[in-house]
Design a protein around this motif. Structure first.
Motif, short mmCIF file in Angstrom:
data_model
loop_
_atom_site.label_atom_id
_atom_site.label_comp_id
_atom_site.label_asym_id
_atom_site.label_seq_id
_atom_site.Cartn_x
_atom_site.Cartn_y
_atom_site.Cartn_z
N LEU A 190 0.93 -1.11 0.09
CA LEU A 190 0.18 0.03 -0.05
C LEU A 190 1.03 1.22 0.05
O LEU A 190 0.57 2.44 -0.42
N ILE B 163 -1.05 4.82 -1.28
CA ILE B 163 -2.31 4.71 -0.62
C ILE B 163 -1.94 5.03 0.90
O ILE B 163 -2.76 5.80 1.50
N GLU C 126 -14.60 0.88 2.38
CA GLU C 126 -13.17 1.38 2.51
C GLU C 126 -12.55 0.77 1.38
O GLU C 126 -11.58 1.32 0.86
N ARG C 127 -12.55 -0.65 1.63
CA ARG C 127 -11.46 -1.42 0.64
C ARG C 127 -11.91 -0.92 -0.68
O ARG C 127 -10.80 -0.78 -1.52
N THR D 136 -10.16 2.31 -1.62
CA THR D 136 -8.58 2.12 -1.50
C THR D 136 -8.34 1.67 -3.13
O THR D 136 -7.59 2.19 -3.73
N THR D 137 -9.16 0.37 -3.59
CA THR D 137 -8.96 0.15 -4.97
C THR D 137 -9.31 1.23 -5.94
O THR D 137 -8.60 1.49 -6.94
N SER E 192 -6.30 3.62 -5.96
CA SER E 192 -5.26 3.06 -6.66
C SER E 192 -5.18 3.09 -8.13
O SER E 192 -4.32 2.68 -8.86
#
Ligand SMILES: Nc1ncnc2c1ncn2[C@@H]1O[C@H](COP(=O)(O)OP(=O)(O)OP(=O)(O)O)[C@@H](O)[C@H]1O
Ligand SMILES: [Mg+2]
Lengths: 285, 270
Positions: free
Chosen positions: A50, A55, B211-212, B215-216, B219
């Motif tokens: 991460l 991130i 939340e995951r 995050t993706t 990214s």
């Protein structure tokens, strides 16, 4: 340009709840190499990943891409994320669009590309993972392995230099694993640096050019798989050593040296071929 | 719970239609949003006993569905699904409003019945128009169009997150309820306590998963703006589409073509 595409320098990271997930971690990921990141559960692999695309930001320490320190501004991050693609372990957390095509185009759209370029990239990415035929399929009807490949396509469409995969083989059957390995092989041949976190020691042993072993948030060892995966301290940290290496070791105790032609088998097929070679050598007087 | 998932998956199906390639799909999203808005405004501006005046408005959904090549059975099923809700709202009308409004032969039709019928008709028309808009445009593109029509970005992005979040919630709900069903061996053990902890878990898991997902998204270069499928330019065809439909709605609303036709016929055959 130096060999290092991404470098961590004394990176420490503490989660908001106080868990020290990385402590003084320094490591290098080399350009155009296949890198396997190994480590027990909770060693800090995912946390390290991460950091690689910004991130998470280190609590202390620094990261470099092409020897330039990471830039955490909005444009800096966008650039970083277009160069360093990340495929997460669970495909369901990446796929949220209605159709395969729409999902794969999410990344390129965020890069602000025009429609024709996006179309081209999406088609190419889906072709690369052999999913071109399913472009219009709804995502929720795909199998797990297909979802995984769509995730990879979604990252590929951003045309990154590095692709990072967190436990890509988990949950795939043998045939799917082989197919995915072939996909990764093609990408690597196309000049993309590939980093994989895995618990499959045998896969890492056969596949990787470079292995990084993590333990409690730091780097324990790095080097070629045959060099480091047989070290006792690494064996202790991972709880096992590659089966192939173990078999070769046992055979050598029996006086059968598979190293005869100066090269050590690393995959099952190589091992079978080497044993066959030894037996024929012994048969012919 | 399973019904939720099916409904949501169906919602995704609606999004899939938006990838069609007909002329209607190709119209500028802003134009489609505006025309739909005019349509809905015209329809809901009628008084509660109106039926005749509404009939010409069915033309719009019919033409759109045909030209966008949308599957009629699918849309019809969606409409039937909402029927109970409308009936629930309008069920008391026939009971409360008993004044005779129409007389067909010896049968008296009460104002309540008429207003229920009118409510059904108006609901079908407006909800149908909204479904058609999503099925020909896609939710992301609609939000983008709203933004370009002046809605603040904060709202449109929230709207989009809500839309995405709905899918996540439904999937987690299905998982949780399946797990509970398997362990409760049929229908026993469904006390209110277990339901409470189920809901708690559900919220927690949905939140973690959201939340995951976030995050993706980050990214993959997400910086707070959603980008729709099409980059559009306003064309002449778009303008024609906007003007012709708007004028049609205006005429239908003010002139009442049914009455017009009626008076024309009575005028022609005195
Ligand atoms: N969101 C979080 N909040 C708090 N602590 C966390 C969080 N995520 C991970 N950790 C902790 O950080 C440490 C490193 O976790 P990480 O997920 O990086 O390990 P990992 O090597 O990827 O393990 P695995 O092989 O199980 O995936 C663990 O002790 C974990 O409990
Ligand atoms: Mg992990």
């Amino acid at each position: 340009m130096s060999d290092a595409i991404i470098r961590l320098e004394n990176v420490s990271y503490r989660y908001p709840d106080g868990t020290a997930a990385l402590t003084d971690c320094s490591l290098t990921i080399n350009r155009n190499k296949r890198t396997a990141v190994l480590g027990a559960n909770g060693a800090g692999k995912t946390t390290m990943f991460l950091h690689l695309n910004g991130i998470l930001q280190p609590s202390s320490g620094r990261l470099f891409r092409d020897d330039i320190p990471f830039e955490y501004s909005r444009t800096g991050l966008r650039k970083l994320r277009s160069k360093v693609g990340m495929v997460f372990q669970n495909p369901d957390s990446q796929l949220f669009s209605a159709s395969v095509q729409e999902d794969v185009s999410f990344g390129p759209m965020n890069l602000g590309l025009d429609t024709t370029t996006i179309r081209r990239r999406v088609a190419e990415a889906l072709g690369a993972v052999a999913m071109a035929g399913l472009a219009d399929k709804p995502v929720h009807n795909l199998s797990y392995g297909q979802k995984k490949r769509v995730c990879i396509a979604g990252v590929l469409a951003m045309e990154p230099e590095v692709i990072i995969l967190d436990e890509p083989m988990a949950g795939l059957d043998a045939a799917m694993q082989e197919e995915l390995t072939a996909v990764l092989e093609r990408l690597h041949a196309g000049g993309i640096t590939i980093v994989i976190a895995t618990h499959d020691l045998d896969f890492a042993y056969g596949w990787a050019d470079q292995a990084l072993v993590m333990q409690s948030g730091g780097l324990l060892a790095h080097g070629t798989p045959e060099d480091i995966l047989l070290r006792p301290e690494v064996g202790n940290a991972l709880g096992t050593i590659p089966q192939i290496a173990e078999i070769i070791h046992s055979l050598s105790l029996l006086g059968i040296d598979l190293r005869g032609n100066g090269y050590l088998p690393r995959t099952r097929n190589e091992l079978v071929a080497a044993i066959a070679a030894v037996t024929t050598r012994e048969d012919t007087p | 719970m399973n019904a939720i998932t099916t409904a949501v998956i169906d919602l995704k199906q609606l999004e899939l239609f938006a990838q069609g390639d007909t002329q209607v799909h190709g119209r500028d999203a802003r134009v489609k949003v505006l025309v739909t808005l005019f349509f809905i405004l015209s329809v809901i501006s009628y008084h509660r006993y109106e039926i005749n005046g509404l009939l010409p408005f069915t033309l719009f959904p019919i033409i759109m569905v045909c030209r966008a090549e949308l599957p009629i059975p699918y849309l019809a099923r969606k409409m039937l699904l909402i029927c109970p809700f409308i009936l629930l709202i309008g069920a008391f009308n026939p009971l409360l409003d008993r004044s005779t409004l129409w007389q067909v032969g010896s049968i008296e039709i009460s104002g309540g019945c008429i207003s229920l019928l009118s409510l059904l008709l108006r609901s079908f028309l407006t909800i149908g128009a909204a479904l058609i808009l999503v099925a020909t445009t896609g939710f992301t593109t609609i939000c983008q169009a709203l933004e370009r029509l002046g809605m603040p970005e904060v709202f449109t992005v929230q709207l989009l997150f809500l839309h995405r979040y709905l899918f996540v919630l439904a999937e987690e709900a299905e998982r949780a309820s399946r797990a509970r069903e398997l362990r409760s061996c049929g229908s026993t053990g469904r006390g209110i306590g277990s339901f409470g902890s189920l809901t708690g878990h559900l919220l927690l898991r949905t939140w973690q998963r959201a939340e995951r997902i976030h995050t993706t998204m980050l990214s993959r270069g997400f910086t707070g703006q959603f980008h729709g499928q099409r980059r559009e330019r306003f064309s002449h065809a778009d303008l024609t589409f906007l003007i012709s439909w708007s004028v049609t709605f205006l005429l239908m609303r003010t002139m009442e073509p049914a009455t017009l036709l009626g008076s024309f016929i009575t005028g022609a055959f005195p």
